[in-house]
Design a protein around this motif. Structure first.
Motif, PDB file in Angstrom:
ATOM      1  N   GLN A   1       0.794  -1.280  -0.019  1.00 44.85           N
ATOM      2  CA  GLN A   1       0.055  -0.179  -0.039  1.00 44.85           C
ATOM      3  C   GLN A   1       0.920   1.292  -0.008  1.00 44.85           C
ATOM      4  O   GLN A   1       2.093   0.953  -0.054  1.00 44.85           O
ATOM      5  CB  GLN A   1      -0.822  -0.032   0.996  1.00 44.85           C
ATOM      6  CG  GLN A   1      -1.705  -1.204   1.370  1.00 44.85           C
ATOM      7  CD  GLN A   1      -2.907  -0.907   2.533  1.00 44.85           C
ATOM      8  OE1 GLN A   1      -3.610  -0.064   2.347  1.00 44.85           O
ATOM      9  NE2 GLN A   1      -2.690  -1.749   3.395  1.00 44.85           N
ATOM     10  N   ASN A   2       0.117   2.633   0.013  1.00 43.73           N
ATOM     11  CA  ASN A   2       1.072   3.558   0.100  1.00 43.73           C
ATOM     12  C   ASN A   2       1.687   3.591   1.474  1.00 43.73           C
ATOM     13  O   ASN A   2       1.204   3.242   2.369  1.00 43.73           O
ATOM     14  CB  ASN A   2       0.204   4.908   0.177  1.00 43.73           C
ATOM     15  CG  ASN A   2      -0.810   4.809  -0.621  1.00 43.73           C
ATOM     16  OD1 ASN A   2      -1.991   4.353   0.047  1.00 43.73           O
ATOM     17  ND2 ASN A   2      -0.844   4.989  -1.721  1.00 43.73           N
ATOM     18  N   GLY A   3       2.911   4.255   1.587  1.00 48.13           N
ATOM     19  CA  GLY A   3       3.517   4.380   2.726  1.00 48.13           C
ATOM     20  C   GLY A   3       4.248   3.103   3.158  1.00 48.13           C
ATOM     21  O   GLY A   3       4.644   2.863   4.236  1.00 48.13           O
ATOM     22  N   ALA A   4       4.222   2.213   2.233  1.00 45.09           N
ATOM     23  CA  ALA A   4       4.709   0.641   2.794  1.00 45.09           C
ATOM     24  C   ALA A   4       6.508   1.048   2.460  1.00 45.09           C
ATOM     25  O   ALA A   4       7.108   0.070   2.959  1.00 45.09           O
ATOM     26  CB  ALA A   4       4.055  -0.488   1.692  1.00 45.09           C
ATOM     27  N   GLY A   5       6.568   1.902   1.670  1.00 42.57           N
ATOM     28  CA  GLY A   5       8.130   1.963   1.629  1.00 42.57           C
ATOM     29  C   GLY A   5       8.660   1.483   0.251  1.00 42.57           C
ATOM     30  O   GLY A   5       9.823   1.470   0.147  1.00 42.57           O
ATOM     31  N   LYS A   6       7.947   1.185  -0.465  1.00 47.83           N
ATOM     32  CA  LYS A   6       8.065   0.840  -2.109  1.00 47.83           C
ATOM     33  C   LYS A   6       9.166   1.846  -2.499  1.00 47.83           C
ATOM     34  O   LYS A   6      10.184   1.469  -3.189  1.00 47.83           O
ATOM     35  CB  LYS A   6       7.006   0.468  -3.056  1.00 47.83           C
ATOM     36  CG  LYS A   6       6.057  -0.551  -2.346  1.00 47.83           C
ATOM     37  CD  LYS A   6       4.928  -0.670  -3.263  1.00 47.83           C
ATOM     38  CE  LYS A   6       4.036   0.359  -2.827  1.00 47.83           C
ATOM     39  NZ  LYS A   6       2.719   0.531  -3.819  1.00 47.83           N
ATOM     40  N   SER A   7       8.504   3.148  -2.749  1.00 44.28           N
ATOM     41  CA  SER A   7       8.911   3.975  -3.681  1.00 44.28           C
ATOM     42  C   SER A   7      10.334   4.559  -2.848  1.00 44.28           C
ATOM     43  O   SER A   7      11.294   4.875  -3.621  1.00 44.28           O
ATOM     44  CB  SER A   7       8.100   5.286  -3.677  1.00 44.28           C
ATOM     45  OG  SER A   7       7.019   5.005  -4.428  1.00 44.28           O
ATOM     46  N   THR A   8      10.499   4.685  -1.775  1.00 42.44           N
ATOM     47  CA  THR A   8      11.563   5.072  -1.150  1.00 42.44           C
ATOM     48  C   THR A   8      12.654   3.876  -1.321  1.00 42.44           C
ATOM     49  O   THR A   8      13.828   4.344  -1.657  1.00 42.44           O
ATOM     50  CB  THR A   8      11.368   5.268   0.624  1.00 42.44           C
ATOM     51  OG1 THR A   8      10.377   5.880   0.682  1.00 42.44           O
ATOM     52  CG2 THR A   8      12.684   5.736   1.356  1.00 42.44           C
ATOM     53  N   LEU A   9      12.453   2.549  -1.204  1.00 42.71           N
ATOM     54  CA  LEU A   9      13.235   1.561  -1.594  1.00 42.71           C
ATOM     55  C   LEU A   9      14.080   1.935  -2.721  1.00 42.71           C
ATOM     56  O   LEU A   9      15.037   1.826  -3.157  1.00 42.71           O
ATOM     57  CB  LEU A   9      12.810   0.224  -1.334  1.00 42.71           C
ATOM     58  CG  LEU A   9      13.612  -0.886  -1.297  1.00 42.71           C
ATOM     59  CD1 LEU A   9      14.367  -0.840   0.020  1.00 42.71           C
ATOM     60  CD2 LEU A   9      12.851  -2.250  -1.458  1.00 42.71           C
ATOM     61  N   MET A  10      13.078   2.135  -3.735  1.00 45.96           N
ATOM     62  CA  MET A  10      13.475   2.182  -5.310  1.00 45.96           C
ATOM     63  C   MET A  10      14.245   3.585  -5.581  1.00 45.96           C
ATOM     64  O   MET A  10      15.179   3.415  -6.207  1.00 45.96           O
ATOM     65  CB  MET A  10      12.406   2.214  -6.345  1.00 45.96           C
ATOM     66  CG  MET A  10      11.611   0.788  -6.249  1.00 45.96           C
ATOM     67  SD  MET A  10      12.639  -0.560  -6.744  1.00 45.96           S
ATOM     68  CE  MET A  10      13.009  -1.487  -5.515  1.00 45.96           C
ATOM     69  N   LYS A  11      13.851   4.525  -4.812  1.00 44.54           N
ATOM     70  CA  LYS A  11      14.671   5.847  -4.726  1.00 44.54           C
ATOM     71  C   LYS A  11      16.357   5.549  -4.460  1.00 44.54           C
ATOM     72  O   LYS A  11      17.019   6.254  -4.885  1.00 44.54           O
ATOM     73  CB  LYS A  11      14.157   6.984  -4.151  1.00 44.54           C
ATOM     74  CG  LYS A  11      12.935   7.668  -4.855  1.00 44.54           C
ATOM     75  CD  LYS A  11      11.944   8.695  -4.152  1.00 44.54           C
ATOM     76  CE  LYS A  11      10.873   8.966  -4.987  1.00 44.54           C
ATOM     77  NZ  LYS A  11      10.054   9.731  -4.028  1.00 44.54           N
ATOM     78  N   ILE A  12      16.349   4.689  -3.284  1.00 42.86           N
ATOM     79  CA  ILE A  12      17.615   4.242  -2.665  1.00 42.86           C
ATOM     80  C   ILE A  12      18.344   3.567  -3.900  1.00 42.86           C
ATOM     81  O   ILE A  12      19.463   3.929  -3.859  1.00 42.86           O
ATOM     82  CB  ILE A  12      17.424   3.535  -1.441  1.00 42.86           C
ATOM     83  CG1 ILE A  12      16.849   4.542  -0.251  1.00 42.86           C
ATOM     84  CG2 ILE A  12      18.847   2.802  -0.929  1.00 42.86           C
ATOM     85  CD1 ILE A  12      16.667   3.839   0.860  1.00 42.86           C
ATOM     86  N   LEU A  13      17.602   2.828  -4.584  1.00 43.15           N
ATOM     87  CA  LEU A  13      18.335   1.841  -5.496  1.00 43.15           C
ATOM     88  C   LEU A  13      18.668   2.778  -6.790  1.00 43.15           C
ATOM     89  O   LEU A  13      19.712   2.626  -7.327  1.00 43.15           O
ATOM     90  CB  LEU A  13      17.271   0.858  -6.125  1.00 43.15           C
ATOM     91  CG  LEU A  13      17.938  -0.293  -6.969  1.00 43.15           C
ATOM     92  CD1 LEU A  13      19.082  -0.757  -6.348  1.00 43.15           C
ATOM     93  CD2 LEU A  13      16.807  -1.392  -7.374  1.00 43.15           C
ATOM     94  N   LEU A  14      18.088   3.953  -6.976  1.00 42.80           N
ATOM     95  CA  LEU A  14      18.240   4.802  -7.965  1.00 42.80           C
ATOM     96  C   LEU A  14      19.367   5.998  -7.623  1.00 42.80           C
ATOM     97  O   LEU A  14      19.580   6.743  -8.561  1.00 42.80           O
ATOM     98  CB  LEU A  14      17.249   5.522  -8.463  1.00 42.80           C
ATOM     99  CG  LEU A  14      16.149   4.614  -9.530  1.00 42.80           C
ATOM    100  CD1 LEU A  14      15.026   5.081  -9.337  1.00 42.80           C
ATOM    101  CD2 LEU A  14      16.910   4.581 -10.938  1.00 42.80           C
ATOM    102  N   GLY A  15      19.742   6.103  -6.318  1.00 40.53           N
ATOM    103  CA  GLY A  15      20.689   7.087  -5.940  1.00 40.53           C
ATOM    104  C   GLY A  15      19.966   8.401  -5.650  1.00 40.53           C
ATOM    105  O   GLY A  15      20.734   9.337  -5.344  1.00 40.53           O
ATOM    106  N   LEU A  16      18.643   8.463  -5.890  1.00 40.27           N
ATOM    107  CA  LEU A  16      17.817   9.678  -5.419  1.00 40.27           C
ATOM    108  C   LEU A  16      17.885   9.893  -3.781  1.00 40.27           C
ATOM    109  O   LEU A  16      17.670  10.855  -3.354  1.00 40.27           O
ATOM    110  CB  LEU A  16      16.730   9.578  -6.017  1.00 40.27           C
ATOM    111  CG  LEU A  16      16.679   9.642  -7.432  1.00 40.27           C
ATOM    112  CD1 LEU A  16      14.991   9.279  -8.130  1.00 40.27           C
ATOM    113  CD2 LEU A  16      17.104  10.746  -8.021  1.00 40.27           C
TER     114      LEU A  16
END
Lengths: 301, 526
Positions: free
Chosen positions: B52-67
């Protein structure tokens, strides 16, 4: 020279300083900066050109001093609005007032001797009746436009730098995601504008007039902005706008001399009126860069 | 993998996952977005990341992308530890992302967009050829000379993917790629992805909350909840029901401290028990269709009804049209089709102030943007919606303004030194109280509360929850828009689930079945 030739020739002459600055303003606006300080760039360029020419004794070196002044204004503007994210209009207006005051004061305190660059007559072409004197006999820097205009077009529409400034002006967020340093591109575009507007101001001072007087650009910077709007943010249209506004200026000067009673104040407002009409006509079809005038602050959205 | 590698090392690299994230932890202030997350994505697979939202998916991917830089943990690319401190390093490691919000410039042509962000001379012919070539290879045909502004959303996404693929990444991340696509376009996309994995040996991470997508398109799936990985599955060995349960969570009673305080139970029981179908319909939205200015569909035939005295909870994963519903009821959004009725009378959508005049009070999603004016005083903010009550003959009476403010501050228990305090100095909870007090003071017929407790502390959450509940008891029709399921289950009498701009299902609180709710949130009409 008959009256028509006289008006046409003065129209072209009055358009030339506008054309330099407008080419620069066009670049800055495509990158997303509605650069109001183009007035300060022109006025500073005019003043420094005369002062530079007076010190060095060479009008050509004066032109370089004018360019330097334009670049300096652009640098300050770029630093404030595209590094510190200060509102670009506030920066622009402040710079305009500052440069106006500074040049007026300095012009009073240090009298410069007049210098003027030479007239260049293109052989053969200048002898063509009617068109010759209108187009082919000007102070030599005017002919720089023959190179500058295509170069600016190429730069904006064909070079990678131009692609990136257009992206920065249209959709800075997307440009940023694609790996473009938006604010850096905008500062660079402003520097190009400063260079050309400084040259435009310098051309006005050491080219056409030969001396500096207080507030000698008298709002030509704003006319340049109007020309870019009038041209619907195309280079061709912008230059057409410069010519049109130069022509109204020429009419304003010539009509009383020719015995027509037309209110000159009305003609002064003509460029702005035309720009308004152009905006009305192009309101739907040709809009400016989508992010024109909006600061870009990096962040994950 | 270098020339010196032994047979053993070669075997190692053969089995080494394309990307491995170990013990990744990232906090933003007090909020922990990722908590010791382990993710392993094998080469040549489509790996689903569900949550769901706030599950941390996007943050995890941003970490993988160096953002985003993680606070702890490490990343291995093909078995080699790699410090991804910069998007450029991610790009060099062959990691690319197709963005959820498109990274295209609408005013530029397709080929210009594709070449944007590269270096060197702009070669128009080569760029055009590449668009056609990559397009043919993956079945993503698009005319390189069209302006992106003239393309449909599906075609735009093709361009987006071409832009990514032309850099030949080894790992492609897609973030909710189908949220703006039609069903046919989505199918097409997954065919393309499968082809890229099979023929080109690419690895794909698919971020999604749509269960059928995960089931049909992925090989393995990692499920995240509340910043942590809660389950890993082989897609073939699971089904939508299990995924729904894992995504939403088995126990919903973890309504954090609010339940611990004890007040919530007292509230919930009567709410769940009382059937409120007898109240008159105060708000009725019928078949609402609306598009964003850029042509993106926001609402696709949304219909709902809220009766006097009931709380309707509008649940769903963020980005499915919740914001549009809030905007619609704040008179910010015009409808292409459909109607809004308040107390039986049609209200013209999009006309400034019309909803407010009809008796709709809104506590907006983002109180800083549209809820209040931070640089004005509390007293001024309290009368923003209705100056009439404190002014006469065009002048605002400071005395009445103050009296009005003091009354509301007392009534709503707003902690503020004086009515003249700037709004900016208040805590988030007190700011939200000001907004709620203002809207309730106007005695609305319908109250819309959007994400009312986002970013608030437990005490404020409890207070606001109780206030909203009492508003309904007093006969106001309440529409609660929230992405927090717990919040909805605590308060609502009825739950409606929004998905892709329409309500796809409804149930009363007593019939709520977590699995079914999860299925609907994942786009399965159940």
């Amino acid at each position: 020279m008959n009256d028509l030739e006289l008006i046409a020739s003065s129209a072209v002459r009055l358009s030339l300083p506008l054309a330099f600055a407008a080419a620069g303003e066009y670049v800055a606006e495509r990158a997303g900066t509605l650069n109001i300080s183009v007035e300060a760039m022109m006025l500073g360029g005019a003043f420094c050109a005369v002062t530079g020419a007076s010190i060095t004794g060479s009008a050509s070196l004066g032109l370089l001093a004018g360019i330097a002044a334009g670049l300096l204004v652009a640098f300050v503007h770029g630093t404030f609005s595209h590094r510190l994210a200060v509102n670009t209009y506030v920066v622009g207006l402040t710079l305009n007032v500052l440069v106006l005051g500074l040049t007026s004061f300095l012009a009073e305190s240090a009298k410069a001797t007049g210098h003027q660059v030479d007239v260049l007559r293109i052989p053969l072409l200048a002898d063509v009746p009617t068109l010759g004197p209108v187009l082919f006999a000007h102070r030599w820097p005017a002919f720089l436009l023959v190179g500058i205009v295509p170069l600016v077009w190429w730069l904006v529409h064909r070079s990678r730098w131009g692609l990136e400034i257009r992206a920065s002006g249209e959709s800075p967020q997307s440009a940023d995601v694609s790996g473009i340093d938006v604010n850096r591109r905008r500062r660079q575009a402003l520097l190009v504008c400063g260079l050309l507007a400084g040259l435009g101001g310098a051309y006005l001072a050491v080219g056409e007039v030969g001396s500096f007087n207080q507030d000698m650009t008298a709002g030509r910077g704003y006319i340049v902005i109007a020309a870019v709007i009038f041209g619907g943010w195309t280079l061709r249209g912008t230059l057409a706008g410069c010519l049109l506004f130069g022509a109204t200026d020429a009419l304003r000067l010539a009509l009383p001399a020719l015995g027509y009673a037309l209110n000159p104040q009305l003609l002064i407002s003509a460029p702005y009126l035309l720009a308004l009409i152009a905006m009305l006509v192009f309101a739907k079809s040709r809009q400016g860069p989508a992010a024109l005038g909006t600061p870009f602050i990096r962040g994950i959205t | 993998m270098r020339s010196s590698s032994t047979a053993g090392a070669a075997a190692d690299s053969a089995v080494a996952p394309a990307v491995e994230m170990q013990g990744i932890t990232k906090g933003f202030g007090r909020v922990v977005a990722c908590d010791r997350v382990e993710l392993s994505v094998g080469r040549g697979e489509i790996h689903g990341l569900l949550g769901q939202n706030g599950a941390g998916k996007s943050t995890l991917m941003k970490i993988l992308l160096g953002l985003v830089m993680p606070d702890a943990g490490r990343i291995l690319v093909n078995g080699n530890p790699t410090a991804i401190t910069d998007p450029l390093i991610a790009a060099k490691a062959g990691i690319a992302m197709v963005h959820q919000h498109f990274s295209l410039v609408p005013a530029l042509r397709v080929w210009e967009n594709v070449t944007l962000g590269e270096r060197g001379r702009v070669d128009r012919e080569q760029a055009r050829r590449l668009v056609r070539e990559v397009g043919e290879r993956y079945g993503l045909e698009v005319d390189p000379d069209t302006k992106v502004a003239d393309l449909s959303t599906g075609q735009r996404q093709r361009v987006e993917i071409i832009k990514c693929l032309r850099r030949d990444p080894a790992l492609l991340i897609l973030d909710e790629p189908t949220s703006m696509l039609t069903l046919a376009e989505s199918r097409e996309l997954f065919t393309v992805l499968r082809r890229a994995v099979q023929d080109e040996d690419k690895t794909i991470i698919l971020i999604s909350h749509k269960l059928d997508e995960i089931v049909h398109a992925t090989d393995r799936v990692t499920i995240m909840r509340g910043g942590a990985v809660v389950a890993r599955r082989e897609t073939a060995q699971t089904d939508v029901r299990e995924l729904a349960r894992e995504m939403v969570g088995r126990e919903l009673s973890k309504w954090t401290a609010a339940t611990a305080v004890g007040t919530m139970d007292a509230l919930v029981t009567p709410a769940a028990a009382s059937s409120s179908s007898e109240g008159e319909v105060r708000l009725r939205i019928t078949d609402a269709h609306a598009n964003a200015p850029d042509g993106r569909p926001l609402l696709r035939g949304l219909s709902l009804e809220v009766r006097a005295g009931e709380i309707l909870g509008l649940a769903g994963v963020e980005g499915n049209g919740q914001t549009a519903v809030g905007d619609l009821l704040s008179s910010l959004l015009e409808l292409d089709r459909g109607s809004v009725e308040v107390c039986g009378g049609a209200v013209s959508a999009g006309r400034p102030g019309a909803m407010h005049a009809a008796g709709v009070g809104v506590v907006p999603e983002d109180r800083h943007v549209s809820g209040c004016v931070l640089d004005m005083s509390v007293a001024e903010n309290l009368v923003l919606a209705d100056l009439g009550q404190v002014s006469g003959r065009g002048f605002v009476s400071p005395r009445r303004l103050r009296a009005h403010a003091e009354r509301l501050i007392g009534e709503f228990d707003i902690a503020v030194p004086s009515p003249d305090t700037p709004m900016r100095l208040l805590s988030g909870g007190n700011q939200q109280k000001v907004v709620l007090a203002r809207e309730l003071a106007a005695q609305p017929k319908v109250l819309v509360v959007a994400q009312p407790t986002r970013g608030l502390d437990v005490g404020a959450i409890e207070y606001l929850t109780e206030r909203v509940y009492r508003a309904a008891e007093n006969g106001i029709a309440v529409l609660l828009i929230s992405t927090e399921l717990e919040e909805i289950l605590t308060l609502a009498h009825r739950v409606a689930v929004i998905h892709r701009g329409a309500v796809i299902g409804e149930m009363s609180r007593a019939d709520v079945d977590v699995e079914r709710l999860g299925l609907m949130m994942g786009g399965q009409a159940a």
